[in-house]
Design a protein around this motif. Sequence first.
Motif, PDB file in Angstrom:
ATOM      1  N   PHE A  73     -25.905 -21.371 -30.171  1.00  0.00           N
ATOM      2  CA  PHE A  73     -25.143 -20.373 -30.609  1.00  0.00           C
ATOM      3  C   PHE A  73     -25.857 -19.307 -31.238  1.00  0.00           C
ATOM      4  O   PHE A  73     -26.869 -19.273 -31.593  1.00  0.00           O
ATOM      5  N   GLY A  74     -25.136 -18.073 -31.015  1.00  0.00           N
ATOM      6  CA  GLY A  74     -25.925 -16.688 -31.533  1.00  0.00           C
ATOM      7  C   GLY A  74     -24.995 -16.333 -32.873  1.00  0.00           C
ATOM      8  O   GLY A  74     -25.424 -16.339 -33.862  1.00  0.00           O
ATOM      9  N   ILE A  75     -23.752 -15.868 -32.386  1.00  0.00           N
ATOM     10  CA  ILE A  75     -22.797 -15.049 -33.429  1.00  0.00           C
ATOM     11  C   ILE A  75     -21.460 -15.224 -33.295  1.00  0.00           C
ATOM     12  O   ILE A  75     -21.115 -15.568 -31.964  1.00  0.00           O
ATOM     13  N   GLN A  76     -20.548 -15.038 -34.161  1.00  0.00           N
ATOM     14  CA  GLN A  76     -19.156 -15.316 -34.029  1.00  0.00           C
ATOM     15  C   GLN A  76     -18.513 -14.102 -34.571  1.00  0.00           C
ATOM     16  O   GLN A  76     -18.937 -13.677 -35.617  1.00  0.00           O
ATOM     17  N   GLU A  77     -17.576 -13.587 -33.587  1.00  0.00           N
ATOM     18  CA  GLU A  77     -16.982 -12.286 -34.091  1.00  0.00           C
ATOM     19  C   GLU A  77     -15.806 -12.657 -35.092  1.00  0.00           C
ATOM     20  O   GLU A  77     -15.202 -13.742 -34.846  1.00  0.00           O
ATOM     21  N   PHE A  78     -15.869 -11.922 -36.258  1.00  0.00           N
ATOM     22  CA  PHE A  78     -14.822 -12.330 -37.204  1.00  0.00           C
ATOM     23  C   PHE A  78     -14.132 -11.123 -37.841  1.00  0.00           C
ATOM     24  O   PHE A  78     -14.834 -10.330 -38.206  1.00  0.00           O
ATOM     25  N   VAL A  79     -12.856 -11.195 -37.852  1.00  0.00           N
ATOM     26  CA  VAL A  79     -11.949  -9.774 -38.080  1.00  0.00           C
ATOM     27  C   VAL A  79     -11.419 -10.129 -39.563  1.00  0.00           C
ATOM     28  O   VAL A  79     -10.404  -9.479 -40.014  1.00  0.00           O
ATOM     29  N   GLY A  80     -12.110 -11.200 -40.207  1.00  0.00           N
ATOM     30  CA  GLY A  80     -11.636 -11.452 -41.614  1.00  0.00           C
ATOM     31  C   GLY A  80     -10.549 -12.518 -41.747  1.00  0.00           C
ATOM     32  O   GLY A  80     -10.191 -13.288 -41.076  1.00  0.00           O
ATOM     33  N   PHE A  81      -9.894 -12.475 -42.940  1.00  0.00           N
ATOM     34  CA  PHE A  81      -9.002 -13.706 -43.483  1.00  0.00           C
ATOM     35  C   PHE A  81      -7.587 -13.455 -43.243  1.00  0.00           C
ATOM     36  O   PHE A  81      -6.744 -14.367 -43.710  1.00  0.00           O
ATOM     37  N   GLY A  82      -7.231 -12.686 -42.501  1.00  0.00           N
ATOM     38  CA  GLY A  82      -5.597 -12.633 -41.910  1.00  0.00           C
ATOM     39  C   GLY A  82      -4.880 -11.699 -42.908  1.00  0.00           C
ATOM     40  O   GLY A  82      -5.362 -11.083 -43.875  1.00  0.00           O
ATOM     41  N   THR A  83      -3.612 -12.127 -43.021  1.00  0.00           N
ATOM     42  CA  THR A  83      -2.741 -11.401 -43.898  1.00  0.00           C
ATOM     43  C   THR A  83      -1.936 -12.393 -44.422  1.00  0.00           C
ATOM     44  O   THR A  83      -1.870 -13.529 -44.000  1.00  0.00           O
ATOM     45  N   PRO A  84      -0.974 -12.231 -45.569  1.00  0.00           N
ATOM     46  CA  PRO A  84      -0.108 -13.372 -46.295  1.00  0.00           C
ATOM     47  C   PRO A  84       0.645 -13.913 -45.324  1.00  0.00           C
ATOM     48  O   PRO A  84       0.950 -15.099 -45.151  1.00  0.00           O
ATOM     49  N   GLU A  85       1.226 -13.243 -44.330  1.00  0.00           N
ATOM     50  CA  GLU A  85       2.195 -13.760 -43.413  1.00  0.00           C
ATOM     51  C   GLU A  85       1.541 -14.516 -42.269  1.00  0.00           C
ATOM     52  O   GLU A  85       2.008 -15.915 -42.188  1.00  0.00           O
ATOM     53  N   LEU A  86       0.319 -14.131 -41.738  1.00  0.00           N
ATOM     54  CA  LEU A  86      -0.399 -15.336 -40.952  1.00  0.00           C
ATOM     55  C   LEU A  86      -0.643 -16.440 -41.527  1.00  0.00           C
ATOM     56  O   LEU A  86      -0.629 -17.375 -41.028  1.00  0.00           O
ATOM     57  N   ASN A  87      -1.305 -16.328 -42.974  1.00  0.00           N
ATOM     58  CA  ASN A  87      -1.730 -17.477 -43.706  1.00  0.00           C
ATOM     59  C   ASN A  87      -0.626 -18.486 -43.992  1.00  0.00           C
ATOM     60  O   ASN A  87      -0.864 -19.649 -44.671  1.00  0.00           O
ATOM     61  N   LYS A  88       0.772 -17.973 -44.111  1.00  0.00           N
ATOM     62  CA  LYS A  88       1.917 -18.938 -44.395  1.00  0.00           C
ATOM     63  C   LYS A  88       2.136 -19.792 -43.130  1.00  0.00           C
ATOM     64  O   LYS A  88       2.457 -20.898 -43.252  1.00  0.00           O
ATOM     65  N   VAL A  89       1.824 -19.459 -41.844  1.00  0.00           N
ATOM     66  CA  VAL A  89       2.298 -20.051 -40.783  1.00  0.00           C
ATOM     67  C   VAL A  89       0.931 -20.912 -40.226  1.00  0.00           C
ATOM     68  O   VAL A  89       1.124 -22.120 -40.086  1.00  0.00           O
ATOM     69  N   PHE A  90      -0.370 -20.666 -40.430  1.00  0.00           N
ATOM     70  CA  PHE A  90      -1.478 -21.166 -40.156  1.00  0.00           C
ATOM     71  C   PHE A  90      -2.050 -21.662 -41.551  1.00  0.00           C
ATOM     72  O   PHE A  90      -2.532 -20.489 -42.244  1.00  0.00           O
ATOM     73  N   ASN A  91      -2.416 -22.898 -41.770  1.00  0.00           N
ATOM     74  CA  ASN A  91      -3.287 -23.266 -42.857  1.00  0.00           C
ATOM     75  C   ASN A  91      -4.470 -23.746 -42.426  1.00  0.00           C
ATOM     76  O   ASN A  91      -4.778 -24.753 -41.720  1.00  0.00           O
ATOM     77  N   TYR A  92      -5.529 -22.846 -43.315  1.00  0.00           N
ATOM     78  CA  TYR A  92      -6.950 -23.450 -42.528  1.00  0.00           C
ATOM     79  C   TYR A  92      -7.799 -22.824 -44.096  1.00  0.00           C
ATOM     80  O   TYR A  92      -7.330 -21.917 -44.700  1.00  0.00           O
ATOM     81  N   GLU A  93      -8.824 -23.416 -44.457  1.00  0.00           N
ATOM     82  CA  GLU A  93     -10.003 -22.753 -45.300  1.00  0.00           C
ATOM     83  C   GLU A  93     -11.074 -22.287 -45.026  1.00  0.00           C
ATOM     84  O   GLU A  93     -11.906 -23.457 -44.341  1.00  0.00           O
ATOM     85  N   ILE A  94     -11.382 -21.162 -44.920  1.00  0.00           N
ATOM     86  CA  ILE A  94     -12.909 -20.862 -44.815  1.00  0.00           C
ATOM     87  C   ILE A  94     -13.357 -20.036 -45.870  1.00  0.00           C
ATOM     88  O   ILE A  94     -12.589 -19.273 -46.466  1.00  0.00           O
ATOM     89  N   GLU A  95     -14.614 -19.669 -45.745  1.00  0.00           N
ATOM     90  CA  GLU A  95     -15.183 -18.906 -46.757  1.00  0.00           C
ATOM     91  C   GLU A  95     -16.513 -18.186 -46.338  1.00  0.00           C
ATOM     92  O   GLU A  95     -17.247 -18.907 -45.509  1.00  0.00           O
ATOM     93  N   LEU A  96     -16.592 -17.044 -46.782  1.00  0.00           N
ATOM     94  CA  LEU A  96     -17.720 -16.423 -46.212  1.00  0.00           C
ATOM     95  C   LEU A  96     -18.934 -16.233 -47.335  1.00  0.00           C
ATOM     96  O   LEU A  96     -18.614 -15.549 -48.460  1.00  0.00           O
ATOM     97  N   ILE A  97     -19.921 -16.717 -47.248  1.00  0.00           N
ATOM     98  CA  ILE A  97     -21.142 -16.353 -48.469  1.00  0.00           C
ATOM     99  C   ILE A  97     -22.186 -15.809 -47.595  1.00  0.00           C
ATOM    100  O   ILE A  97     -22.912 -16.549 -46.873  1.00  0.00           O
ATOM    101  N   ASP A  98     -22.415 -14.817 -47.842  1.00  0.00           N
ATOM    102  CA  ASP A  98     -24.006 -14.232 -47.681  1.00  0.00           C
ATOM    103  C   ASP A  98     -23.971 -14.081 -46.117  1.00  0.00           C
ATOM    104  O   ASP A  98     -24.732 -14.241 -45.481  1.00  0.00           O
ATOM    105  N   GLY A  99     -22.804 -13.876 -45.515  1.00  0.00           N
ATOM    106  CA  GLY A  99     -22.840 -13.348 -44.185  1.00  0.00           C
ATOM    107  C   GLY A  99     -22.624 -14.688 -43.196  1.00  0.00           C
ATOM    108  O   GLY A  99     -22.319 -14.525 -41.988  1.00  0.00           O
ATOM    109  N   LEU A 100     -22.415 -15.728 -43.900  1.00  0.00           N
ATOM    110  CA  LEU A 100     -22.145 -17.046 -42.920  1.00  0.00           C
ATOM    111  C   LEU A 100     -20.988 -17.676 -43.435  1.00  0.00           C
ATOM    112  O   LEU A 100     -20.344 -17.432 -44.535  1.00  0.00           O
TER     113      LEU A 100
END
Length: 405
Positions: free
Chosen positions: A337-364
Amino acid sequence: MKIKNIKVFVCCPGRNFVTVKVITEEGTYGVGDATLNGRELAVAAYLEEHIVPCLIGKDAHQIEDIWQYLFKGAYWQNGAVSVAAIAAIDMALWDIKGKLANMPVYQLLGGKSRKGITVYGHANGETIEEVLNNLEIMIDEGYKVVRLQCTIPNIKGTYGTLEGKKNYYELQGNRPLPPEQEWSTAKYMNFIPELFKQARAKFGYDIELCHDVHSRLSPIEASRLGKLLEPYKLYFLEDPITTENQEGYKVIREHTNTPLATGEKFNTLWDAKEMIQNQWIDYVRTAITHGGGITPLKKLADFASLHHVRMAPHGAPDLSPICLMAHMHFNLWAPNFGIQEFVGFGTPELNKVFNYEIELIDGLLYMKDKPGLGVDFNEEEAKNFPYKRSYLPVSRLEDGTLWNW
Ligand code: CS2
Ligand code: MG
């Protein structure tokens, strides 16, 4: 563990997503992402008409055999529509297997190779100043790698940036016909090195930077761009050319040591075979959704690792959080693995439909250990966000010639 039912959903919480839910006779279910930007209903029909009837009654545990059955068994093997459909089923079956084993999917793949997932975010802007302001914000947020894209002066259209919209969802969810944008290779090539020059002058070399060319150059133009960017030490230059001719990358490789990444449109391992085995590229960007699922991506990662090529999965906003979570498991495992493209934590609408928990700490990026993929799809909420036809833009040269977007 027989498959009892498979449901297919197309919803638009900001932008369109195609989601699959595979349900077993015992009631365990798994979810998968089948989103193909601008062609969503074709994938939904492929699933409903051609895949679902064949899978009812099959054993959900036979992930490899089901994959072969849907890919080889269809006779028409490749293609973005069919492969996205197969990918969603594959993801859902891995989700089910994880839930039944009471383990996160990465454990089934071979366990963790790292503690967290290095991501790159996007700093976009209409001017260099705006891009650099956004880069500064991302550095403050802890990002270690950032992609820079800037509107090219005096070209009509905004090349990979937000066109003044507040986020990617507002931008991409509302294009009932393909907007047309203008392209000039000369104006682009004369401008883009300046963006990186100013970024390095202001922020130094500790922050890693990358850039997406969106396949707009010829091999020799890309070679020249790679050389022009060498002083700014890019993490990678993405999609400098189209990939129908894999040996185009050989030309670029012979001229520049700027690292190269490609693959977000690949559907099979064979789409990247020559460039990987000849080491013409450094990163392969195939997403689990567009590359046929976790099952074939595991083979791609192993093949790439034999040739010092690392994985950098596509993570645009048109891949649903189910794909993002599948990537989290895959990336935790993949030794190369090298790197993952990541465009952020979505919007309130998106996160009503998809439930998942992620956290960004120090670039990871981190997730909680949960059985399966650790993401759920809320059918009831999805009903509040019906499908809206929406397209990617198309590009034309200043003389009107259709170009790669
Ligand atoms: C881009 C994508 O994220 C990227 O690298 O190339 O935004 C791409 O344009 C879209 O995913 C197309 O649907
Ligand atoms: Mg790209």
